[in-house]
Design a protein around this motif. Structure first.
Motif, PDB file in Angstrom:
ATOM      1  N   VAL A   1       0.853  -1.188   0.000  1.00 51.88           N
ATOM      2  CA  VAL A   1       0.000   0.000   0.000  1.00 51.88           C
ATOM      3  C   VAL A   1       0.891   1.241   0.000  1.00 51.88           C
ATOM      4  N   GLY A   2       0.654   2.125  -0.974  1.00 47.62           N
ATOM      5  CA  GLY A   2       1.393   3.386  -1.055  1.00 47.62           C
ATOM      6  C   GLY A   2       0.445   4.550  -1.259  1.00 47.62           C
ATOM      7  N   VAL A   3       0.967   5.734  -1.054  1.00 42.51           N
ATOM      8  CA  VAL A   3       0.115   6.908  -1.214  1.00 42.51           C
ATOM      9  C   VAL A   3      -0.266   7.115  -2.672  1.00 42.51           C
ATOM     10  N   ASN A   4       0.550   6.579  -3.599  1.00 41.87           N
ATOM     11  CA  ASN A   4       0.212   6.624  -5.017  1.00 41.87           C
ATOM     12  C   ASN A   4       0.797   5.389  -5.691  1.00 41.87           C
ATOM     13  N   SER A   5       0.554   5.228  -6.979  1.00 37.39           N
ATOM     14  CA  SER A   5       1.006   4.037  -7.711  1.00 37.39           C
ATOM     15  C   SER A   5       2.526   3.915  -7.715  1.00 37.39           C
ATOM     16  N   ARG A   6       3.226   5.046  -7.863  1.00 33.88           N
ATOM     17  CA  ARG A   6       4.687   4.998  -7.919  1.00 33.88           C
ATOM     18  C   ARG A   6       5.271   4.486  -6.604  1.00 33.88           C
ATOM     19  N   GLU A   7       4.732   4.957  -5.475  1.00 30.45           N
ATOM     20  CA  GLU A   7       5.227   4.529  -4.179  1.00 30.45           C
ATOM     21  C   GLU A   7       4.944   3.048  -3.948  1.00 30.45           C
ATOM     22  N   ALA A   8       3.746   2.591  -4.340  1.00 36.08           N
ATOM     23  CA  ALA A   8       3.400   1.177  -4.150  1.00 36.08           C
ATOM     24  C   ALA A   8       4.310   0.282  -4.992  1.00 36.08           C
TER      25      ALA A   8
ATOM     26  N   GLY B   1      11.589  -7.708  -6.361  1.00 33.86           N
ATOM     27  CA  GLY B   1      12.441  -7.572  -7.528  1.00 33.86           C
ATOM     28  C   GLY B   1      11.683  -7.061  -8.733  1.00 33.86           C
ATOM     29  N   ASP B   2      12.446  -6.806  -9.803  1.00 31.36           N
ATOM     30  CA  ASP B   2      11.857  -6.238 -11.014  1.00 31.36           C
ATOM     31  C   ASP B   2      10.980  -7.224 -11.765  1.00 31.36           C
ATOM     32  N   GLU B   3      11.132  -8.530 -11.480  1.00 33.88           N
ATOM     33  CA  GLU B   3      10.361  -9.550 -12.197  1.00 33.88           C
ATOM     34  C   GLU B   3       9.077  -9.920 -11.461  1.00 33.88           C
ATOM     35  N   ALA B   4       8.639  -9.102 -10.496  1.00 37.95           N
ATOM     36  CA  ALA B   4       7.436  -9.423  -9.720  1.00 37.95           C
ATOM     37  C   ALA B   4       6.216  -9.474 -10.631  1.00 37.95           C
ATOM     38  N   LEU B   5       5.303 -10.357 -10.285  1.00 46.97           N
ATOM     39  CA  LEU B   5       4.078 -10.537 -11.047  1.00 46.97           C
ATOM     40  C   LEU B   5       2.959  -9.748 -10.354  1.00 46.97           C
ATOM     41  N   ILE B   6       2.381  -8.742 -11.045  1.00 46.90           N
ATOM     42  CA  ILE B   6       1.299  -7.921 -10.495  1.00 46.90           C
ATOM     43  C   ILE B   6      -0.023  -8.625 -10.763  1.00 46.90           C
ATOM     44  N   LEU B   7      -0.710  -8.993  -9.681  1.00 48.33           N
ATOM     45  CA  LEU B   7      -1.977  -9.701  -9.823  1.00 48.33           C
ATOM     46  C   LEU B   7      -3.172  -8.754  -9.897  1.00 48.33           C
ATOM     47  N   ALA B   8      -3.155  -7.669  -9.140  1.00 49.41           N
ATOM     48  CA  ALA B   8      -4.283  -6.730  -9.130  1.00 49.41           C
ATOM     49  C   ALA B   8      -3.846  -5.434  -8.453  1.00 49.41           C
ATOM     50  N   ASN B   9      -4.593  -4.380  -8.721  1.00 49.88           N
ATOM     51  CA  ASN B   9      -4.373  -3.123  -8.007  1.00 49.88           C
ATOM     52  C   ASN B   9      -5.704  -2.402  -7.871  1.00 49.88           C
ATOM     53  N   ARG B  10      -5.793  -1.553  -6.856  1.00 46.31           N
ATOM     54  CA  ARG B  10      -7.033  -0.810  -6.626  1.00 46.31           C
ATOM     55  C   ARG B  10      -6.730   0.420  -5.763  1.00 46.31           C
ATOM     56  N   HIS B  11      -7.677   1.373  -5.807  1.00 43.64           N
ATOM     57  CA  HIS B  11      -7.587   2.562  -4.968  1.00 43.64           C
ATOM     58  C   HIS B  11      -8.328   2.316  -3.667  1.00 43.64           C
ATOM     59  N   THR B  12      -7.718   2.686  -2.553  1.00 41.04           N
ATOM     60  CA  THR B  12      -8.334   2.544  -1.239  1.00 41.04           C
ATOM     61  C   THR B  12      -8.261   3.886  -0.522  1.00 41.04           C
TER      62      THR B  12
ATOM     63  N   GLN C   1      -6.451   4.496   1.951  1.00 41.09           N
ATOM     64  CA  GLN C   1      -5.054   4.738   2.311  1.00 41.09           C
ATOM     65  C   GLN C   1      -4.208   5.129   1.105  1.00 41.09           C
ATOM     66  N   GLY C   2      -4.715   4.916  -0.115  1.00 40.37           N
ATOM     67  CA  GLY C   2      -3.946   5.216  -1.306  1.00 40.37           C
ATOM     68  C   GLY C   2      -4.153   4.159  -2.374  1.00 40.37           C
ATOM     69  N   VAL C   3      -3.049   3.576  -2.869  1.00 33.34           N
ATOM     70  CA  VAL C   3      -3.103   2.540  -3.908  1.00 33.34           C
ATOM     71  C   VAL C   3      -2.620   1.221  -3.323  1.00 33.34           C
ATOM     72  N   GLU C   4      -3.410   0.158  -3.498  1.00 29.80           N
ATOM     73  CA  GLU C   4      -3.050  -1.167  -2.995  1.00 29.80           C
ATOM     74  C   GLU C   4      -2.719  -2.071  -4.187  1.00 29.80           C
ATOM     75  N   ILE C   5      -1.575  -2.744  -4.129  1.00 23.78           N
ATOM     76  CA  ILE C   5      -1.141  -3.650  -5.196  1.00 23.78           C
ATOM     77  C   ILE C   5      -0.998  -5.050  -4.622  1.00 23.78           C
ATOM     78  N   LEU C   6      -1.540  -6.031  -5.335  1.00 22.56           N
ATOM     79  CA  LEU C   6      -1.399  -7.443  -4.978  1.00 22.56           C
ATOM     80  C   LEU C   6      -0.373  -8.044  -5.935  1.00 22.56           C
TER      81      LEU C   6
END
Length: 731
Positions: free
Chosen positions: A4-11, A20-31, A33-38
């Motif tokens: 969870v970050g205040v914006n997409s860049r922070e998350a 790492g750079d090879e992470a697999l992004i499963l989902a993201n949403r606005h909450t 608290q900011g932006v939540e990335i799974l």
């Protein structure tokens, strides 16, 4: 893993740092608290433990890692399966949440949703909410007060027939126009019946131009026989003037026109024939409440264009077939956005029972009561209708006219401020002559009960003094102040002249009255109050002290809500009895028994001290002095606002402008802006928000924003008048 970050860049920064750079992004949403990335590591399936293994065990030997235990393939598979199942559930939950209608968060969004659920369009909803008062916007509660505000705003935009008798008494020709099947013939009979009930059968006649529809003549003829009024037939291509000779003595003629599609090019010809005679023809457009909004929009636009092309105007309408409509809001939306005046509403076939005078408040209440849940997921993502930008200047002109009318009703003297503004750009000699005429009759008899006399010195940084402000019997400031150089010289002489002309018995002053004036006030037992400086010396408990040194001595009286320098504040009041010396008093009258008032102004939110004020009033007034000193405190802001208005009234932009006219206008604009900022009733709240929506927008200081909005209001008014779209007769 969740990040969870205040914006997409922070998350994403957190994701790269952990996986790492090879992470697999499963989902993201606005909450909230900011932006939540799974996300999960791409190598999670390869390491055999799904990324949830324990940390490397250590041996008992300090600092020496133990060899990792060989992974159990069965346990690793079960752990990976459990984690994938959990992630699938999370993704399903996320998708479900995304497809669920998003609940509006702010009050503005909730009000927009309420209007959309009722059937009003997005354009009107956003226009209304743009004027949401800050007093309501602070909370997100869609309570009774917020809904009452919404109903008031919509009702203000729906112009109705104030006086049916005035409409019926106005002689001439009324032509009902509109598409086929909208109910013109039945409405013609209903209007005729209402007229006959109040004026009898002799002055009225019916005319039909519908020679296309089988039985159209016969239907109207039946109504004419029942009402015992004559009926005449006119070909669609025949001008009205051909019938005028035969209808002499008829003061009210109703024409039932042939129904035409709004897309039929003959609409212009039809309206042109109606205006072919010498007698003025009032066009009334019939709108089918059961039609689609897009159709209604096109009907209004095309028929109005036809009226314009024929040299006429189309400002009135009647809603028909209300009983067949699922909701009332869509047709009301069209009427309001185009600034049409709604005369009647028809809801059945009975003549004349099934037609009533349009009552805006009742219609708006009915429209808001009939709401259905939105089918789209998000109020803020509802598609804009194709008609969003089709509202025309006439609708805006009527909205501005409504604001001006509200100001006239609220502030005595506002009409004179308008008259002063109308002198802009005229030659200097004409300006002076008309200003003299305007001010010689102002204020009028009975308009003034008190005066707030400004300081007899120049406003800092300017070459002029703040004009004096008159008070109405209700305690309201008159919109156009009185120039100091037009007053007689001498304090007592001024007060005597005001008493002689206006019977003024209340005087609010800056500084103590001189001895002669003080004696004159006391002899006549007039009410007065003076705002003085902290250095003012008074006699208290046998000592001569400054008011500032007595700040902690006075008896606490009350704490009052007020506004100070454009913001909410609280005034803590204390008082104590004193004797004051009036300069120039005769021997034996040197001291006056008085009441000193001390006030400490604090910011309402932070409780920070914003200023201190001191007042002197005669002891005989007692607690009656409190509203007087509050009025003086509120007047503190007038010189500052007048100075700002003076600087904004630029002759290069507004045309030739005499100095005394400019000062009258600057003082008047300052007085109106300050009044609207200070008033706390709901009507003022609505008017304030409407002005801020029209003009200067919202600034840090509300009084300054209101001043800018008033200047913008007058300038837009002038522009609309030049286009011929100003205020119109309502009879």
């Amino acid at each position: 893993m969740r990040f969870v970050g205040v914006n997409s860049r922070e998350a994403m920064r957190q994701v790269r740092a952990a996986l790492g750079d090879e992470a697999l992004i499963l989902a993201n949403r606005h909450t909230e608290q900011g932006v939540e990335i799974l996300a999960m590591a791409e190598s999670a399936a390869e390491d055999g433990n799904g990324g949830i293994g324990e940390s490397t065990p250590r041996s008992a030997e300090p600092g020496r890692p133990a060899a990792p235990a060989p992974p159990d393939p069965t346990q690793a598979f079960e752990a990976m399966s459990a984690r994938l199942l959990e992630e699938m559930r999370d993704m399903r939950s996320l998708l479900t949440e995304r497809n669920r209608p998003e609940s509006p968060e702010t009050l503005g969004e909730k009000l927009i949703q309420t209007m959309l659920e009722a059937g009003f369009g997005q354009a009107l909803a956003e226009e209304v909410v743009s004027a949401l008062p800050e007093e309501l916007a602070r909370t997100a509660a869609l309570d009774e007060r917020a809904l009452a505000w919404l109903a008031r705003q919509l009702a203000k935009r729906l112009s109705g027939l104030d006086d049916e008798a005035a409409f019926m008494d106005r002689t001439g020709i009324v032509a009902l126009i509109g598409p086929t099947g909208v109910g013109k013939t039945t409405t013609t009979a209903k209007l005729a019946a209402r007229y006959v009930m109040s004026h009898g059968t002799r002055p009225v006649a019916l005319v039909t131009t519908d020679s296309f529809r089988i039985g159209a003549h016969e239907q109207l003829r039946i109504y004419s026989r029942l009402l015992d009024v004559p009926m005449y037939a006119l070909n669609a291509d025949q001008p009205v003037s051909d019938l005028l000779e035969r209808m002499k003595g008829k003061s009210w003629v109703i024409i039932d026109t042939v129904g035409m599609s709004q897309r039929d090019h003959r609409v212009i010809e039809q309206v042109g024939h109606l205006h072919g005679g010498d007698s003025p023809v009032r066009l009334v457009l019939l709108l089918n409440a059961a039609s689609q909004p897009e159709t209604l929009e096109e009907v209004v636009v095309r028929y109005r264009q036809a009226a314009q092309a024929a040299g006429g105007e189309l400002n009135d309408c009647i809603i028909t077939k209300q009983d067949e409509a699922g909701r009332l809001a869509p047709v009301l939306d069209i009427v309001m956005r185009h600034g049409l005046r709604l005369l009647f509403v028809s809801h059945g076939q009975r003549v004349p029972e099934d037609m009533v005078l349009a009552e805006p408040v009742a219609l708006i209440e009915q429209a808001l009561a009939d709401r259905a849940p939105l089918t789209r997921p998000n109020v803020r993502q509802v598609a804009e209708p194709a008609v969003r930008n089709s509202g025309n200047l006439l609708g805006q002109g009527r909205r501005l006219a409504g604001v001006l009318q509200a100001l006239r009703q609220r502030l005595p003297g506002f009409e004179r401020l308008e008259e002063a503004w109308n002198l802009l750009g005229l030659p200097s000699t004409i300006q002076q002559q008309r200003l003299e005429e305007l001010l010689s009759e102002y204020p009028g008899p009975g308009q003034v009960q008190g005066m707030m006399w400004s300081e007899r010195r120049r406003v800092p940084g300017e070459s002029w003094s703040m004009p004096d402000v008159a008070l109405s019997p209700e305690g309201t400031w008159l919109a156009l102040p009185l120039l100091q150089h037009r007053q007689v010289a001498g304090q007592k002489a001024r007060l005597e002249a005001s008493l002689e002309r206006h019977l003024i018995d209340l005087h609010l002053m800056s500084g103590l009255p001189d001895g002669e004036t003080g004696e004159w006030l006391e002899q006549r037992k007039l009410s007065w109050c003076s705002q003085v400086r902290g250095s003012q010396r008074v006699e208290h408990a046998g000592e001569r002290l400054s008011l500032a040194s007595l700040a902690g001595v006075g008896e606490g009286v009350s704490e009052e809500r007020c506004r100070f320098r454009g913001g909410p504040a609280r005034l803590s009041l204390s008082t104590l009895p004193v004797n004051v010396a009036l300069k120039g008093s005769r021997r034996g009258q040197e001291h006056l028994a008085a009441q000193a008032w001390l006030g400490e102004v604090r910011d309402e939110e932070s409780s920070r001290i914003l200023g201190t004020r001191y007042w002197i009033a005669p002891a005989r007034l007692g607690g009656e002095s409190k509203p007087l000193l509050l009025t003086l405190l509120q007047g503190d802001v007038l010189p500052q606002l007048a100075r700002r208005a003076w600087q904004r009234l630029d002759p290069a932009e507004l045309g030739e402008l005499r100095a005394d006219l400019k000062l009258s206008m600057a003082g008047g604009l300052a007085t109106v802006a300050a009044h609207l900022d200070l008033a706390e009733d709901e009507a003022a709240m609505d008017l304030r928000a409407e002005l801020l929506g029209l003009g200067g927008g919202r600034r840090r200081r509300r009084d300054v924003a209101l001043l800018e909005s008033l200047i913008q209001l007058f300038m837009v008014r002038d522009t609309i008048r030049h286009l011929g779209l100003g205020e119109r007769e309502t009879g």
